[in-house]
Motif scaffolding. Structure first.
Motif, PDB file in Angstrom:
ATOM      1  N   HIS A   1      -2.055   0.253  16.590  1.00  0.00           N
ATOM      2  CA  HIS A   1      -2.056   0.413  15.363  1.00  0.00           C
ATOM      3  C   HIS A   1      -1.357   1.442  15.453  1.00  0.00           C
ATOM      4  O   HIS A   1      -2.038   2.485  15.798  1.00  0.00           O
TER       5      HIS A   1
ATOM      6  N   GLU B   1       0.255   4.606  12.154  1.00  0.00           N
ATOM      7  CA  GLU B   1      -0.298   4.777  10.569  1.00  0.00           C
ATOM      8  C   GLU B   1       1.043   5.563  10.516  1.00  0.00           C
ATOM      9  O   GLU B   1       1.124   6.143  10.518  1.00  0.00           O
TER      10      GLU B   1
ATOM     11  N   SER C   1       1.040   0.287   7.260  1.00  0.00           N
ATOM     12  CA  SER C   1       0.428   0.745   8.836  1.00  0.00           C
ATOM     13  C   SER C   1       1.359  -0.532   9.379  1.00  0.00           C
ATOM     14  O   SER C   1       2.142  -1.502   9.006  1.00  0.00           O
TER      15      SER C   1
ATOM     16  N   LYS D   1      -5.313  -1.334   7.254  1.00  0.00           N
ATOM     17  CA  LYS D   1      -5.887  -0.392   6.056  1.00  0.00           C
ATOM     18  C   LYS D   1      -5.150  -0.797   4.885  1.00  0.00           C
ATOM     19  O   LYS D   1      -4.671  -1.547   4.991  1.00  0.00           O
ATOM     20  N   THR D   2      -5.750  -1.459   4.084  1.00  0.00           N
ATOM     21  CA  THR D   2      -5.415  -2.277   2.825  1.00  0.00           C
ATOM     22  C   THR D   2      -5.157  -1.220   1.554  1.00  0.00           C
ATOM     23  O   THR D   2      -4.343  -2.318   0.913  1.00  0.00           O
ATOM     24  N   ASP D   3      -4.863  -0.360   1.965  1.00  0.00           N
ATOM     25  CA  ASP D   3      -4.338   0.423   0.857  1.00  0.00           C
ATOM     26  C   ASP D   3      -3.057   0.493   0.683  1.00  0.00           C
ATOM     27  O   ASP D   3      -2.169   2.204   0.167  1.00  0.00           O
ATOM     28  N   LYS D   4      -2.036   0.096   1.909  1.00  0.00           N
ATOM     29  CA  LYS D   4      -0.999   0.205   2.668  1.00  0.00           C
ATOM     30  C   LYS D   4       0.069  -1.197   2.573  1.00  0.00           C
ATOM     31  O   LYS D   4      -0.567  -1.804   2.886  1.00  0.00           O
TER      32      LYS D   4
ATOM     33  N   LYS E   1      -0.502  -5.740  -1.672  1.00  0.00           N
ATOM     34  CA  LYS E   1       0.491  -4.331  -0.972  1.00  0.00           C
ATOM     35  C   LYS E   1       1.396  -6.229  -0.177  1.00  0.00           C
ATOM     36  O   LYS E   1       0.943  -7.079   0.220  1.00  0.00           O
TER      37      LYS E   1
END
Length: 103
Positions: A10, A12, A17, A42-45, A77
Motif C-alpha cells: 500500500h 498513500e 491510494s 482507504k475508500t475516501d480516495k 471514487k
C-alpha cells in the motif's frame, strides 16, 4: 519472518491510494491477499492498482479486483488498474472473459 508467495504493498499519496500486487495471486492465497487489501484500503480516495508481473493469476483474484472497483465506485471514487502480465496470463484472463477488468 517467512517469505510470502505474494506481495500486497500500500502507498498513500495525497490524491489517491496505490496498491501493488505481485507473486502468486491465486485462490490458495486469496483470503490473506484480501485481508491485506482490506487492512490498508482507504475508500475516501481514488485507487490505483498496479499488478506487477505476477507469477500466477486466477479468477478469484480477478473477482477481488472487481469487488474493489465496486466498493470504490459506491463511494464515488475511481479505480484504475495497470497490469504487467506475461502473454500466457493475458491469454488466460482473456479466455475467462475478464479482459475488460484490467483496462
Amino acid at each position: 519472518m517467512e517469505s510470502l508467495p505474494y506481495k500486497v504493498i500500500h502507498d498513500e499519496l495525497p490524491e489517491q491510494s496505490i496498491i501493488r500486487f505481485s507473486g502468486q495471486l491465486i485462490i490458495n492465497h486469496i483470503e490473506k491477499i484480501a485481508d491485506a487489501v482490506k487492512n490498508g484500503l482507504k475508500t475516501d480516495k481514488d485507487l490505483q492498482i498496479e499488478i506487477d508481473n505476477p507469477e500466477s493469476v486466477d479468477v478469484t483474484f480477478i473477482q477481488l479486483l472487481l469487488s474493489l472497483k465496486a466498493t470504490l465506485k459506491a463511494n464515488g471514487k475511481v479505480t484504475n488498474i495497470n497490469a504487467e502480465l506475461k502473454p500466457e496470463l493475458q491469454a488466460l484472463i482473456k479466455n475467462s472473459g475478464f479482459q475488460n477488468v484490467l483496462n
